[in-house]
Design an enzyme around this catalytic site. Structure first.
Site, PDB file in Angstrom:
ATOM      1  N   ARG A 236       0.844  -1.196   0.000  1.00  0.00           N
ATOM      2  CA  ARG A 236       0.000   0.000   0.000  1.00  0.00           C
ATOM      3  C   ARG A 236       0.876   1.242   0.000  1.00  0.00           C
ATOM      4  O   ARG A 236       1.906   1.296   0.684  1.00  0.00           O
ATOM      5  CB  ARG A 236      -0.888   0.044   1.256  1.00  0.00           C
ATOM      6  CG  ARG A 236      -2.103  -0.866   1.228  1.00  0.00           C
ATOM      7  CD  ARG A 236      -3.136  -0.430   0.188  1.00  0.00           C
ATOM      8  NE  ARG A 236      -4.313  -1.269   0.183  1.00  0.00           N
ATOM      9  CZ  ARG A 236      -4.481  -2.336  -0.594  1.00  0.00           C
ATOM     10  NH1 ARG A 236      -3.536  -2.699  -1.440  1.00  0.00           N
ATOM     11  NH2 ARG A 236      -5.609  -3.030  -0.552  1.00  0.00           N
ATOM     12  N   GLU A 265      -4.200   7.043  -4.940  1.00  0.00           N
ATOM     13  CA  GLU A 265      -4.383   6.454  -6.273  1.00  0.00           C
ATOM     14  C   GLU A 265      -5.642   7.029  -6.904  1.00  0.00           C
ATOM     15  O   GLU A 265      -6.620   7.242  -6.198  1.00  0.00           O
ATOM     16  CB  GLU A 265      -4.525   4.930  -6.147  1.00  0.00           C
ATOM     17  CG  GLU A 265      -3.215   4.287  -5.763  1.00  0.00           C
ATOM     18  CD  GLU A 265      -3.331   2.772  -5.547  1.00  0.00           C
ATOM     19  OE1 GLU A 265      -4.349   2.184  -5.926  1.00  0.00           O
ATOM     20  OE2 GLU A 265      -2.390   2.209  -5.003  1.00  0.00           O
ATOM     21  N   HIS A 283      -1.381  -0.399  -9.915  1.00  0.00           N
ATOM     22  CA  HIS A 283      -2.041  -1.298  -8.965  1.00  0.00           C
ATOM     23  C   HIS A 283      -2.573  -2.578  -9.634  1.00  0.00           C
ATOM     24  O   HIS A 283      -3.780  -2.821  -9.691  1.00  0.00           O
ATOM     25  CB  HIS A 283      -3.165  -0.574  -8.211  1.00  0.00           C
ATOM     26  CG  HIS A 283      -3.481  -1.214  -6.887  1.00  0.00           C
ATOM     27  ND1 HIS A 283      -3.876  -0.510  -5.777  1.00  0.00           N
ATOM     28  CD2 HIS A 283      -3.448  -2.516  -6.482  1.00  0.00           C
ATOM     29  CE1 HIS A 283      -4.079  -1.337  -4.767  1.00  0.00           C
ATOM     30  NE2 HIS A 283      -3.824  -2.575  -5.182  1.00  0.00           N
TER      31      HIS A 283
HETATM   32  C1  GLV Z   1      -5.139  -5.406  -3.487  1.00  0.00           C
HETATM   33  O1  GLV Z   1      -4.407  -4.478  -3.438  1.00  0.00           O
HETATM   34  C2  GLV Z   1      -5.720  -6.029  -2.341  1.00  0.00           C
HETATM   35  O2  GLV Z   1      -5.512  -5.587  -1.206  1.00  0.00           O
HETATM   36  O3  GLV Z   1      -6.450  -7.003  -2.550  1.00  0.00           O
END
Ligand code: GLV
Length: 317
Positions: A236, A265, A283
């Site tokens: 993250r 994001e 991502h």
């Molecule tokens: C993706 O980033 C998730 O946390 O599933």
């Protein structure tokens, strides 16, 4: 049948499963709902199937109708949801662990390779044309024999470690506690981040975003790394203080980054885009069809299990 608001469009198979399991409200345009729209649309619903793009903060949760008993997040991470606020309101929160570990570890390795082997510059040159092979053209860092630090040796971290080991990397890690020998698989444990970062030629950030890990990469901690280290993040964006990392890249303290996740994001800090050695992805961690279907199925099953049994094995609050 329970009535469930599904905030984002899912893959067709998953929406079919949701239709069979609940009275489902779908989002056919895949519009990103505002917080007030989520509150409005959840009226008369028993649960909400959210995605990481839904900010379920305290204010939003407090305004949800009392009929909402579960928020099932279509992600392993749940930093977008205020767990305490949900708990206080009697709302269970669930996530989708394990089913995305392989896909996310693959992206974790891609980030390491892309950053170490200068993929961003390579792609740019190949597209522009006119490049000339030479003995020292786009020389990168070889993985073989390089120390990989894993910050957060959970399911994804362990999978990245396994693949990286097969590529000849030497694994170090930090976790809240030391793993057993089996899970550790020959990796060296560090009980603090200073010790881990100081031996990390390459770092892979795999830990969840929490109050403790927020801005763990910052002005002070970037100095712990060996000069010319590489930092990658598959977890993250909240774990990284962007200004500190961008400054370290500009000073060449940090040689390159491989990033799949960002604060705010999709608006990543524009400073990264000016850095040639920044290998950046939008991502993509869990973005394979099998994984997305498995995640959605689990998010649906979590709701089903919760209403059938009053509990759920993937409850996180
Ligand atoms: C993706 O980033 C998730 O946390 O599933």
């Amino acid at each position: 049948m329970k009535k469930i608001l599904i905030t984002r469009k899912l893959i067709k198979e998953s929406e079919e499963k949701a239709s069979k399991t609940f009275k489902s409200i779908f989002n056919s345009n895949d519009e990103i709902y505002s917080q007030s729209k989520v509150i409005e649309m959840s009226k008369g619903c028993d649960g909400i199937l959210t995605s990481l793009t839904d900010k379920m903060d305290q204010e939003t949760i407090n305004k949800l109708p009392d009929s909402i008993k579960i928020i099932s997040n279509f992600a392993v991470g749940f930093g977008n949801i205020d767990l305490e606020a949900a708990k206080k309101k009697g709302i269970a929160v669930t996530n989708t662990p394990e089913v995305l570990s392989n896909a996310t570890a693959e992206i974790g390795i891609l980030l390491i390779l892309g950053a170490c082997r200068r993929a961003a510059e390579g792609i740019e040159s190949a597209r522009q044309g006119g490049w000339k092979w030479s003995a020292d053209y786009l020389i990168g860092k070889q993985l073989t024999g390089t120390r990989l630090g894993i910050l957060g040796m959970g399911r994804i971290g362990q999978k990245i470690a396994k693949i990286a080991k097969s590529l000849g990397m030497i694994i170090h890690y930090h976790n809240r506690s030391k793993l057993n020998d089996d899970k550790e698989d020959g990796a060296t444990y560090h009980d603090n981040i200073k010790s881990l970062f100081s031996v990390s030629d390459v770092l892979s950030i795999c830990c969840p975003a929490t109050k403790e890990t927020e801005n763990m990469i910052n002005k002070e901690t970037v100095e712990y790394f060996p000069k010319g280290a590489i930092i990658t993040n598959v977890a993250r964006g909240d774990i990284v203080e962007d200004e500190a990392l961008i400054d370290a890249l500009n000073r060449r303290k940090i040689y390159a980054v491989g990033l799949d996740v960002y604060k705010n994001e999709p608006n990543l800090n524009p400073g990264y885009l000016k850095i040639k050695t920044a290998f950046v992805l939008p991502h993509l961690g869990s973005a394979t069809k099998d994984t997305r279907v498995a995640m959605a199925n689990l998010a649906i099953d979590n709701i089903d299990e919760f209403f059938k049994t009053g509990n759920c094995k993937n409850k996180v609050n």
